[in-house]
Design a protein around this motif. Sequence first.
Motif, short mmCIF file in Angstrom:
data_model
loop_
_atom_site.label_atom_id
_atom_site.label_comp_id
_atom_site.label_asym_id
_atom_site.label_seq_id
_atom_site.Cartn_x
_atom_site.Cartn_y
_atom_site.Cartn_z
N HIS A 43 3.74 34.81 -9.57
CA HIS A 43 5.06 34.15 -9.60
C HIS A 43 5.70 34.31 -8.23
O HIS A 43 6.45 35.26 -7.99
N ASN A 68 -2.96 30.87 -12.91
CA ASN A 68 -1.68 30.37 -13.41
C ASN A 68 -0.59 30.75 -12.40
O ASN A 68 -0.43 31.92 -12.06
N ILE A 69 0.14 29.75 -11.93
CA ILE A 69 1.24 30.01 -11.02
C ILE A 69 2.54 29.66 -11.71
O ILE A 69 2.73 28.53 -12.17
N GLU A 70 3.44 30.63 -11.80
CA GLU A 70 4.75 30.44 -12.40
C GLU A 70 5.78 30.23 -11.31
O GLU A 70 5.65 30.76 -10.21
N PRO A 73 10.57 24.94 -10.15
CA PRO A 73 9.96 23.81 -9.44
C PRO A 73 10.83 23.22 -8.32
O PRO A 73 11.23 22.05 -8.35
N ILE A 81 2.06 24.17 -5.13
CA ILE A 81 1.25 23.85 -6.30
C ILE A 81 0.30 22.69 -6.01
O ILE A 81 -0.90 22.74 -6.34
N VAL A 89 0.24 25.39 -14.04
CA VAL A 89 1.54 25.72 -13.50
C VAL A 89 2.49 25.92 -14.67
O VAL A 89 2.53 25.12 -15.60
N CYS A 121 2.57 16.97 -11.48
CA CYS A 121 1.52 17.98 -11.63
C CYS A 121 0.31 17.43 -12.38
O CYS A 121 -0.85 17.68 -11.99
N THR A 128 -0.07 21.87 -17.36
CA THR A 128 1.34 22.22 -17.26
C THR A 128 1.81 22.99 -18.48
O THR A 128 1.35 22.78 -19.60
#
Length: 237
Positions: A43, A68-70, A73, A81, A89, A121, A128
């Motif tokens: 994150h 996984n990227i938190e 946005p 991203i 995401v 995305c 997503t």
Amino acid sequence: MTKLSVNVNKIATLRNARGGNVPNVLKVTLDCESFGAEGITVHPRPDERHIRYADVYELRPAVSTEFNIEGYPSEKFLDLILKVKPTQVTLVPDAHDVITSNSGWDTKTNFDFLSKIIDRCKAANIRTSIFVEPNLEMIDYAAKTGTDRIELYTEPYAVRYAQDREAAVAPFVQAAEHARSLGLGVNAGHDLNLENLRFLHESIPFLSEVSIGHCLICDALYLGLKETIKRYKDCLK
């Protein structure tokens, strides 16, 4: 099968506290995978107080499980991203100065905003997920954005677990079942630990993924990282 995604933010926090590159975030990430983690979560926040944007670029080619990227946005985050193209995401509504995620999206108010982000995305073939509380209306609007999954914000479950675990989990079961009826995958995360994770999984066995960082790293101080990951995975059997 519910996958365990290890959030390595706290490793970066420890590194940043002293400067230099100890502990090495990349090495710990690879170790987590070798010890059985089925995913890695990061994150990156605007102030880069733990995971840095440079870390994300370094980790992407090395991660062999799901990445996984938190994050919130912002355009800077979305640029990252779309360049890195993680497996997933997870969109969170964090203000820039929060210590940790502390609420889910109001998907009704932010419907147009989130829909546009989801479209961008998904056009890049990135799965997503939208971070939400166990509120059926919010889940309805999340589904309408076209997202693939939701992630249930589980701090309220963790807080109530010791007092009445049945009452604590009930709204999350209802929310997860509702999301599944709409065709959404269901993830979960926040304050899940070795005390409360097994019961959550028994109650919602169709969870796609749990993302766990703070509690897992704290347990690793006493148990070691390999044994800790094993015990968390045991909770998901």
